[in-house]
Write an enzyme that holds these catalytic residues in place. Structure first.
Site, short mmCIF file in Angstrom:
data_model
loop_
_atom_site.label_atom_id
_atom_site.label_comp_id
_atom_site.label_asym_id
_atom_site.label_seq_id
_atom_site.Cartn_x
_atom_site.Cartn_y
_atom_site.Cartn_z
N SER A 76 -68.22 13.82 -38.99
CA SER A 76 -69.18 13.74 -40.10
C SER A 76 -70.37 14.66 -39.82
O SER A 76 -70.28 15.56 -38.97
CB SER A 76 -69.63 12.29 -40.28
N ASN A 77 -71.46 14.48 -40.54
CA ASN A 77 -72.66 15.31 -40.33
C ASN A 77 -73.91 14.47 -40.61
O ASN A 77 -73.81 13.30 -40.97
CB ASN A 77 -72.60 16.56 -41.22
N HIS A 78 -75.08 15.08 -40.47
CA HIS A 78 -76.35 14.34 -40.52
C HIS A 78 -76.95 14.20 -41.91
O HIS A 78 -78.10 13.81 -42.03
CB HIS A 78 -77.38 15.02 -39.61
#
Ligand code: C5P
Length: 222
Positions: free
Chosen positions: A29-31
Site C-alpha cells: 500500500s502507500n501513505h
C-alpha cells in the site's frame, strides 16, 4: 456562502490508498490519507452535488450526505467506479500501480534468506473512465517530485483528461500533500493553467471545483 453550482450533478470521487494483497494477512500500500478526496466530496456536496465517494482504507469520517463505498484493491475500486462514474469523475486516490500477481492462499512462511515478489500492472481507473463512450468530465491528480507542469500536462494528454491537478511530493513538498491538512495545486487544462497556493485542503477543494465548474459544460456529458 457557497453557490449551489453543482446542483443535480452526479460526482464520483476516488480517495485514499489501495491495498494489494500478498497473502491473507499482508498487503502492499502507500501513505495516502484520503484527506484531499474527502475534502472534495464534502465541498461538492455543499455545492449541491450527489456524491459517490469510493474510498480505499482510510481513517476518516464520512462527510454528511455522501454515499461512501469502501474498497481495498485497485480492481475493486475500478469495479465500484464503473458502476456509477457520474457526470464528473475526480480520481484522487493513490492507486497502487502494481499488485502481486497471484496472492498466496495461505500466510507466506519465512524460508530462504531471499524471496522474489512478482507484480502485475493494475488497471488505470482514471484512464478507463476517461475512455468510456459516455464519459464524464474527467479530473485527475498528478503527484510529482520534479517537472510538475510538464509531467502533469503529459498525463492530461495521455489519459485524455479534461483537467489535472498537480502537486509536488517528496523532499521539496514540506508541510503539504500526503497526510497533511494543507496542499498547493497547479491546475492544468488544454490551453491554460492556474497555480493555487498552499492552503487548507477544505478550501483548496472549493478552489479546484471553481475551476472544474468553469470548464465543465452545464450538467451535460462531454
Ligand atoms: O499516472 P499516475 O499514477 O501518476 O496518475 C495519477 C492519476 O491517475 C490520479 O488521478 C490517480 O487517481 C489516477 N490513477 C488511477 N488508477 C491507477 C493509477 C492512477 O485512477 N491505476
Amino acid at each position: 456562502l457557497r453557490p449551489r453550482d453543482f446542483d443535480g450533478v452526479a460526482v464520483t470521487i476516488t480517495a485514499g490508498p489501495t491495498r494489494e494483497a500478498l497473502d491473507p494477512v499482508r498487503f502492499l500500500s502507500n501513505h495516502s490519507s484520503g484527506k484531499m478526496g474527502f475534502a472534495l466530496a464534502a465541498a461538492a456536496r455543499a455545492r449541491g452535488a450527489r456524491v459517490r465517494l469510493v474510498a480505499g482504507p482510510v481513517a476518516l469520517d464520512t462527510p454528511v450526505g455522501i454515499e461512501r463505498i469502501d474498497v481495498e484493491s485497485a480492481e475493486q475500486m475500478l469495479e465500484s467506479v464503473l458502476a456509477g462514474p457520474g457526470d464528473l469523475f475526480i480520481g484522487c486516490a493513490a492507486v497502487a500501480d502494481y499488485r502481486p500477481g497471484l496472492p498466496a492462499a495461505e500466510k507466506i512462511k519465512k524460508q530462504e534468506a531471499r524471496i522474489t515478489l512478482e507484480l502485475e500492472r493494475n488497471p488505470d481507473i482514471l484512464a478507463a473512465v476517461a475512455g468510456l463512450a459516455q464519459r464524464p468530465f474527467a479530473v485527475g491528480f498528478a503527484a510529482e517530485t520534479q517537472d510538475l507542469v510538464v509531467n502533469a500536462r503529459n498525463k492530461l494528454r495521455n489519459k485524455h483528461l479534461d483537467l489535472i491537478a498537480a502537486n509536488l511530493v517528496g523532499e521539496r513538498a514540506e508541510g503539504r500533500g500526503f497526510n497533511s491538512d494543507y496542499n498547493a495545486l497547479h491546475v492544468i487544462w488544454e490551453g491554460g493553467d492556474d497555480a493555487l497556493p498552499l492552503m487548507r485542503k477544505s478550501e483548496l477543494a472549493h478552489r479546484l471545483l471553481d475551476r472544474v465548474r468553469a470548464r465543465m459544460p452545464n450538467g451535460e456529458k462531454v
